[in-house]
Design a protein around this motif. Structure first.
Motif, mmCIF file in Angstrom:
data_model
loop_
_atom_site.group_PDB
_atom_site.id
_atom_site.type_symbol
_atom_site.label_atom_id
_atom_site.label_comp_id
_atom_site.label_asym_id
_atom_site.label_seq_id
_atom_site.Cartn_x
_atom_site.Cartn_y
_atom_site.Cartn_z
ATOM 1 N N ASN A 1 -65.606 80.570 -16.786
ATOM 2 C CA ASN A 1 -64.614 80.395 -15.653
ATOM 3 C C ASN A 1 -65.059 80.094 -14.383
ATOM 4 O OD1 ASN A 1 -62.107 80.509 -17.051
ATOM 5 N ND2 ASN A 1 -62.204 82.983 -16.748
ATOM 6 N N GLU A 2 -66.216 80.339 -14.365
ATOM 7 C CA GLU A 2 -67.200 79.978 -12.838
ATOM 8 C C GLU A 2 -67.730 78.560 -13.208
ATOM 9 O OE1 GLU A 2 -68.810 84.456 -11.900
ATOM 10 O OE2 GLU A 2 -70.324 83.004 -12.686
ATOM 11 N N ARG A 3 -67.974 78.194 -14.252
ATOM 12 C CA ARG A 3 -68.530 76.819 -14.390
ATOM 13 C C ARG A 3 -67.761 75.866 -14.304
ATOM 14 N NH1 ARG A 3 -72.919 74.409 -18.348
ATOM 15 N NH2 ARG A 3 -73.960 76.327 -17.897
ATOM 16 N N TYR A 4 -66.372 76.118 -15.022
ATOM 17 C CA TYR A 4 -65.181 75.031 -15.012
ATOM 18 C C TYR A 4 -63.919 75.481 -14.161
ATOM 19 C CZ TYR A 4 -68.011 73.361 -18.997
ATOM 20 O OH TYR A 4 -68.764 72.602 -19.663
ATOM 21 N N ASP A 5 -63.309 74.499 -13.790
ATOM 22 C CA ASP A 5 -62.193 74.760 -13.114
ATOM 23 C C ASP A 5 -61.023 74.704 -13.932
ATOM 24 O OD1 ASP A 5 -63.206 75.012 -10.513
ATOM 25 O OD2 ASP A 5 -63.141 72.791 -9.984
ATOM 26 N N ASN A 6 -59.837 75.761 -13.622
ATOM 27 C CA ASN A 6 -58.725 75.495 -14.399
ATOM 28 C C ASN A 6 -58.753 75.591 -15.949
ATOM 29 O OD1 ASN A 6 -56.016 75.180 -14.379
ATOM 30 N ND2 ASN A 6 -55.937 73.242 -12.981
ATOM 31 N N VAL A 7 -59.128 76.647 -16.474
ATOM 32 C CA VAL A 7 -59.318 76.768 -17.879
ATOM 33 C C VAL A 7 -58.136 77.292 -18.246
ATOM 34 C CG1 VAL A 7 -60.782 77.734 -19.542
ATOM 35 C CG2 VAL A 7 -61.905 77.079 -17.304
ATOM 36 N N SER B 1 -55.428 71.729 -40.801
ATOM 37 C CA SER B 1 -54.669 72.103 -41.973
ATOM 38 C C SER B 1 -53.701 73.450 -41.484
ATOM 39 C CB SER B 1 -55.287 72.293 -43.255
ATOM 40 O OG SER B 1 -55.625 73.658 -43.732
ATOM 41 N N GLY B 2 -52.813 73.734 -42.186
ATOM 42 C CA GLY B 2 -52.103 74.772 -42.255
ATOM 43 C C GLY B 2 -51.317 75.492 -40.951
ATOM 44 N N ASN B 3 -51.510 76.851 -40.665
ATOM 45 C CA ASN B 3 -50.621 77.329 -39.597
ATOM 46 C C ASN B 3 -51.353 77.467 -38.244
ATOM 47 O OD1 ASN B 3 -52.787 79.178 -40.290
ATOM 48 N ND2 ASN B 3 -51.361 80.936 -40.211
ATOM 49 N N LYS B 4 -52.609 77.105 -38.439
ATOM 50 C CA LYS B 4 -53.241 76.922 -36.933
ATOM 51 C C LYS B 4 -52.875 75.749 -35.911
ATOM 52 C CE LYS B 4 -55.735 80.594 -37.851
ATOM 53 N NZ LYS B 4 -55.330 81.104 -38.955
ATOM 54 N N TRP B 5 -52.474 74.936 -36.658
ATOM 55 C CA TRP B 5 -52.021 73.609 -35.999
ATOM 56 C C TRP B 5 -50.722 73.976 -35.382
ATOM 57 C CZ3 TRP B 5 -47.732 70.521 -35.679
ATOM 58 C CH2 TRP B 5 -47.912 69.156 -34.769
ATOM 59 N N HIS B 6 -49.918 74.633 -35.970
ATOM 60 C CA HIS B 6 -48.518 75.054 -35.373
ATOM 61 C C HIS B 6 -48.754 76.073 -34.299
ATOM 62 C CE1 HIS B 6 -46.305 72.849 -38.342
ATOM 63 N NE2 HIS B 6 -47.223 73.210 -39.352
ATOM 64 N N LYS B 7 -49.609 77.137 -34.438
ATOM 65 C CA LYS B 7 -49.806 78.017 -33.536
ATOM 66 C C LYS B 7 -50.264 77.355 -32.313
ATOM 67 C CE LYS B 7 -51.606 82.030 -34.810
ATOM 68 N NZ LYS B 7 -52.518 82.974 -35.858
ATOM 69 N N LEU B 8 -50.801 76.479 -32.182
ATOM 70 C CA LEU B 8 -51.534 75.630 -31.012
ATOM 71 C C LEU B 8 -50.697 74.846 -30.221
ATOM 72 C CD1 LEU B 8 -54.930 74.442 -32.373
ATOM 73 C CD2 LEU B 8 -54.513 75.848 -30.496
ATOM 74 N N GLN B 9 -49.448 74.379 -30.667
ATOM 75 C CA GLN B 9 -48.498 73.616 -30.202
ATOM 76 C C GLN B 9 -47.987 73.824 -28.834
ATOM 77 O OE1 GLN B 9 -48.453 70.276 -31.271
ATOM 78 N NE2 GLN B 9 -49.735 71.166 -32.783
ATOM 79 N N TYR B 10 -47.508 75.114 -28.670
ATOM 80 C CA TYR B 10 -46.693 75.677 -27.425
ATOM 81 C C TYR B 10 -47.912 75.868 -26.534
ATOM 82 C CZ TYR B 10 -41.990 75.456 -29.124
ATOM 83 O OH TYR B 10 -40.871 75.003 -29.553
ATOM 84 N N HIS B 11 -49.186 76.354 -27.048
ATOM 85 C CA HIS B 11 -50.217 76.620 -26.069
ATOM 86 C C HIS B 11 -50.730 75.294 -25.414
ATOM 87 C CE1 HIS B 11 -51.351 80.723 -26.636
ATOM 88 N NE2 HIS B 11 -51.254 80.811 -27.782
ATOM 89 N N LEU B 12 -50.738 74.070 -26.052
ATOM 90 C CA LEU B 12 -50.899 72.810 -25.546
ATOM 91 C C LEU B 12 -50.008 72.522 -24.551
ATOM 92 C CD1 LEU B 12 -52.350 71.003 -28.804
ATOM 93 C CD2 LEU B 12 -53.811 72.440 -27.015
ATOM 94 N N LYS B 13 -49.020 72.716 -24.874
ATOM 95 C CA LYS B 13 -47.833 72.542 -23.865
ATOM 96 C C LYS B 13 -48.035 73.164 -22.456
ATOM 97 C CE LYS B 13 -44.335 71.014 -27.125
ATOM 98 N NZ LYS B 13 -43.037 71.691 -28.090
ATOM 99 N N GLN B 14 -48.265 74.334 -22.755
ATOM 100 C CA GLN B 14 -48.609 75.354 -21.657
ATOM 101 C C GLN B 14 -49.565 74.844 -20.553
ATOM 102 O OE1 GLN B 14 -46.237 77.500 -20.635
ATOM 103 N NE2 GLN B 14 -47.315 78.504 -19.030
ATOM 104 N N ALA B 15 -50.924 74.530 -21.339
ATOM 105 C CA ALA B 15 -51.900 74.049 -20.815
ATOM 106 C C ALA B 15 -51.643 72.814 -20.038
ATOM 107 C CB ALA B 15 -53.205 73.871 -21.873
ATOM 108 N N GLU B 16 -50.562 72.008 -20.772
ATOM 109 C CA GLU B 16 -50.488 70.635 -19.842
ATOM 110 C C GLU B 16 -49.598 71.259 -18.568
ATOM 111 O OE1 GLU B 16 -48.868 67.820 -22.461
ATOM 112 O OE2 GLU B 16 -47.925 66.815 -20.729
#
Ligand code: PLP
Length: 323
Positions: free
Chosen positions: A130-136, A36-51
């Motif tokens: 960061n040691e345990r997982y690649d490409n975080v 709910s609310g603003n947090k979903w919107h705040k995540l959108q460009y981060h998800l695009k960048q991660a992709e």
């Protein structure tokens, strides 16, 4: 379903005011049922960048009742990333309801020492992950930064498209990222930003700076396509920042605030406020109306969500439960 509803001013606030106010609420809390609310919107460009960076893991930080972690889990659940959350403090053997939801969305939780958590990207826990997982891909606490704000600029545009006839908007602030994004949207009317934190006096300048940055980037884009705008100059005049509406500090309640929430709920039971942010913002502006210090006739209150935060409070404190 319409997402704009009208709010009834609580009785004791109505009596002393002879001015007529129209106060509507944009129910951001109803947009995405689980995130709910603003947090979903705040995540959108981060998800695009991660992709874009072909990340396989997305990691972030939050407290044990964090709205950000809650929305992070729900938003990422069906996306092709592994999700990791660093939780402030040690985990209790019995997880609270909020973290149970987060785990239910498939997020891996990492407890921390508070002292290490404070070091954020410089912490031992980040190094270990960061040691345990690649490409975080790391998202800052609360989903902030320029990418977080960009998502909120888009959100402001979506809200404005529904009804652009308001004199003022009201939005709650923690980091101020959401407010900065909204301010950067060129159609925003006067923007009243209410901080839920103590000692946020410097934040007005930070919001302005971040909003300017977004506008300037946008202007650069527009110059390339030949559109001119002087929106950047007017940001300062549109931003009104309330630093003294925190009632003792983050997640704290004063007796006065608790009374207000109870009274507000009498007529607005179906428009619940969250216990950390929106209750303080709503109180601040309704109190300003009562004092005759609200120079707008049509106001839109942006509900930023966070209702899950009530699970950190005793049930008898929550007057919206029987809604
Ligand atoms: C996180 C949050 C805010 C604050 O958002 P910022 O972008 O950090 O200012 C406001 N309201 C609710 C309900 C939140 O969960």
């Amino acid at each position: 379903m319409s997402l704009i509803h009208s709010i009834v001013l609580p009785e004791s606030f109505r009596a002393s005011s002879n001015q007529q106010y129209e106060l509507n609420i944009y129910r951001g809390d109803l947009e995405h049922v689980k995130a709910s609310g603003n947090k979903w919107h705040k995540l959108q460009y981060h998800l695009k960048q991660a992709e874009k960076q072909s990340a396989s893991v997305i990691a972030t930080f939050g407290g044990p009742f964090s709205n950000h972690l809650h929305a992070f889990g729900a938003t990422i659940e069906n996306l092709p990333f592994k999700a990791v959350a660093v939780v402030r403090g040690e985990l209790q053997p019995q997880l609270n309801a909020s973290l149970k939801d987060v785990i239910g969305h498939g997020v891996e939780l990492w407890p921390t020492l508070r002292s290490d958590y404070r070091l954020a990207m410089g912490s031992d826990v980040v190094r270990t992950i960061n040691e345990r997982y690649d490409n975080v891909y790391w998202i800052p606490e609360g989903g902030g930064g320029e990418l977080g704000a960009l998502g909120c600029r888009d959100w402001a545009e979506q809200i404005d498209l529904l009804d652009n006839s308001y004199d003022a908007w009201v939005v709650s602030a923690g980091t101020g990222t959401t407010a900065a994004g909204m301010l950067a949207y060129k159609g925003v009317p006067s923007l009243h930003v209410v901080s839920a934190l103590k000692g946020a006096d410097e934040q007005r300048a930070e919001i302005l700076l971040l909003a300017r940055q977004l506008v300037i980037n946008k202007l650069t884009e527009e110059c390339l396509t030949g559109i001119k705008s002087n929106h950047s100059d007017s940001l300062e005049n549109k931003l009104f920042f309330h630093a003294n509406a925190h009632h003792g500090g983050y997640a704290k309640h004063s007796h006065e605030l608790e009374q207000f929430i109870q009274e507000y709920a009498v007529d607005n039971r179906h428009h619940p406020l969250d216990p950390v942010y929106t209750c303080k913002s709503m109180f601040a502006i309704i109190a300003a109306m009562k004092r005759g210090e609200w120079p707008y006739s049509r106001t839109l209150f942006i509900h930023t969500g966070g209702l899950q935060g009530w699970c950190g409070h005793s049930k008898k404190k929550n007057p919206f439960l029987s809604a």
